[in-house]
Design a protein around this motif. Structure first.
Motif, PDB file in Angstrom:
ATOM      1  N   GLU A  67      45.684  30.784  37.534  1.00  0.00           N
ATOM      2  CA  GLU A  67      46.267  31.372  38.745  1.00  0.00           C
ATOM      3  C   GLU A  67      47.322  30.457  39.355  1.00  0.00           C
ATOM      4  O   GLU A  67      48.326  30.930  39.893  1.00  0.00           O
ATOM      5  CB  GLU A  67      45.168  31.661  39.765  1.00  0.00           C
ATOM      6  N   HIS A  86      46.983  39.631  42.048  1.00  0.00           N
ATOM      7  CA  HIS A  86      46.524  39.324  40.692  1.00  0.00           C
ATOM      8  C   HIS A  86      47.684  39.467  39.717  1.00  0.00           C
ATOM      9  O   HIS A  86      47.752  38.796  38.685  1.00  0.00           O
ATOM     10  CB  HIS A  86      45.385  40.289  40.324  1.00  0.00           C
ATOM     11  N   CYS A 101      51.558  38.010  35.912  1.00  0.00           N
ATOM     12  CA  CYS A 101      50.165  38.067  36.337  1.00  0.00           C
ATOM     13  C   CYS A 101      49.413  36.825  35.870  1.00  0.00           C
ATOM     14  O   CYS A 101      49.951  35.990  35.151  1.00  0.00           O
ATOM     15  CB  CYS A 101      49.495  39.313  35.763  1.00  0.00           C
ATOM     16  N   HIS A 102      48.154  36.742  36.280  1.00  0.00           N
ATOM     17  CA  HIS A 102      47.258  35.723  35.727  1.00  0.00           C
ATOM     18  C   HIS A 102      45.980  36.413  35.287  1.00  0.00           C
ATOM     19  O   HIS A 102      45.656  37.520  35.732  1.00  0.00           O
ATOM     20  CB  HIS A 102      46.972  34.613  36.744  1.00  0.00           C
ATOM     21  N   ARG A 103      45.223  35.763  34.407  1.00  0.00           N
ATOM     22  CA  ARG A 103      44.088  36.388  33.745  1.00  0.00           C
ATOM     23  C   ARG A 103      42.906  36.633  34.676  1.00  0.00           C
ATOM     24  O   ARG A 103      42.306  37.702  34.644  1.00  0.00           O
ATOM     25  CB  ARG A 103      43.637  35.532  32.546  1.00  0.00           C
ATOM     26  N   GLY A 104      42.554  35.674  35.499  1.00  0.00           N
ATOM     27  CA  GLY A 104      41.362  35.819  36.325  1.00  0.00           C
ATOM     28  C   GLY A 104      40.095  35.690  35.498  1.00  0.00           C
ATOM     29  O   GLY A 104      40.124  35.350  34.301  1.00  0.00           O
ATOM     30  N   PHE A 110      41.355  42.421  34.564  1.00  0.00           N
ATOM     31  CA  PHE A 110      42.631  41.969  34.023  1.00  0.00           C
ATOM     32  C   PHE A 110      43.308  43.096  33.250  1.00  0.00           C
ATOM     33  O   PHE A 110      44.501  43.373  33.429  1.00  0.00           O
ATOM     34  CB  PHE A 110      42.403  40.756  33.123  1.00  0.00           C
ATOM     35  N   MET A 113      44.566  45.729  35.717  1.00  0.00           N
ATOM     36  CA  MET A 113      45.741  45.262  36.442  1.00  0.00           C
ATOM     37  C   MET A 113      46.995  45.336  35.570  1.00  0.00           C
ATOM     38  O   MET A 113      48.064  45.749  36.035  1.00  0.00           O
ATOM     39  CB  MET A 113      45.510  43.836  36.933  1.00  0.00           C
TER      40      MET A 113
END
Length: 251
Positions: A67, A86, A101-104, A110, A113
């Motif tokens: 993130e 996200h 985006c980022h994975r989380g 994910f 999103m």
């Protein structure tokens, strides 16, 4: 320039997407497949032959594992404060679409999103740059996410909370149907938006496509709703309210 600052990014291609990510390829592959599935789903919904160009070039997706890298990228390259996000879909006036985006920690969230955000870019590109009203744009993105990533439970949970909200007040909330680039629906209204899109598609999928097409051709949402479903926004809410157990639903 991006890769100088984030040298771990590796680039791969699908037919429609250019994906730059530092997520290991074996881990990223299932998510990349969801991007292609979203593209094919919307092509089928709108009656676009698969393979017909929608993007200008390819849609660029930049997916970070961490993130903090997403948080560093957005202000540096997109001039955007990403706090609370996200992922973000950037739709440029020249027709380019860039999703970052980022994975989380939740794989299904994910995947949802990725589908949600890139569907915004698809709707930006289809036919014309004429924007969809925010409720419809977000409603389509949420609904398409449930079709492509059915194991993600976020949207059904939002829709359940939205029904409770509508029952408590008999309303979808102020300015739900408002148009304009600066108007965005509230968080609780996302479940209403996806529920309305699902309701319209279930009533008549072809009429729903005609509804969206009319807006992209320059009609207002009210005009296109009247032409496609022969209904006003108030009549739409009344019918939707009856379907979800909120008779007399209004804006």
């Amino acid at each position: 320039e991006v890769r100088r600052e984030f040298p771990a990014l590796a680039v791969s291609h699908t037919h429609e997407f250019l994906v730059a990510t530092d997520i290991p390829p074996a881990q990223m592959a299932p998510f990349t497949a969801k991007l292609d599935a979203m593209h094919d789903f919307l092509c089928d919904l709108y009656g676009i032959p698969r393979g017909e160009p929608v993007w200008r070039g390819k849609c660029l997706v930049i997916a970070f594992a961490a993130e903090q890298d997403f948080a560093a990228f957005e202000p540096r390259f997109m001039k955007v404060d990403p706090r609370g996000a996200h992922g973000l879909c950037h739709q440029r006036s020249d027709g380019r679409v860039v999703m970052v985006c980022h994975r989380g920690d939740d794989a299904s969230a994910f995947a949802h999103m990725l589908v949600h955000e890139t569907s915004h870019g698809f709707n930006h590109r289809w036919m014309s740059p004429e924007p969809l009203p925010n409720w419809l744009n977000e409603g389509i993105a949420e609904w398409v996410g449930t079709q492509v990533v059915p194991n993600c439970r976020q949207v059904p949970m939002k829709e359940a909370r939205a029904v409770d909200f509508m029952k408590a007040g008999g309303s979808v909330g102020a300015n739900f149907f408002a148009a304009g680039p600066d108007h965005h629906i509230d968080g609780i209204q996302y479940g209403i938006a996806s529920g309305l899109v699902k309701f319209l598609v279930a009533r008549d999928r072809k009429k729903f496509t005609a509804f969206v097409r009319g807006i992209k051709e320059g009609l207002t949402a009210e005009e296109s709703l009247k032409e496609s479903f022969n209904a006003s926004p108030a009549e739409l809410l009344a019918a939707y309210g009856r379907a979800v157990g909120v008779p007399g639903l209004k804006e």
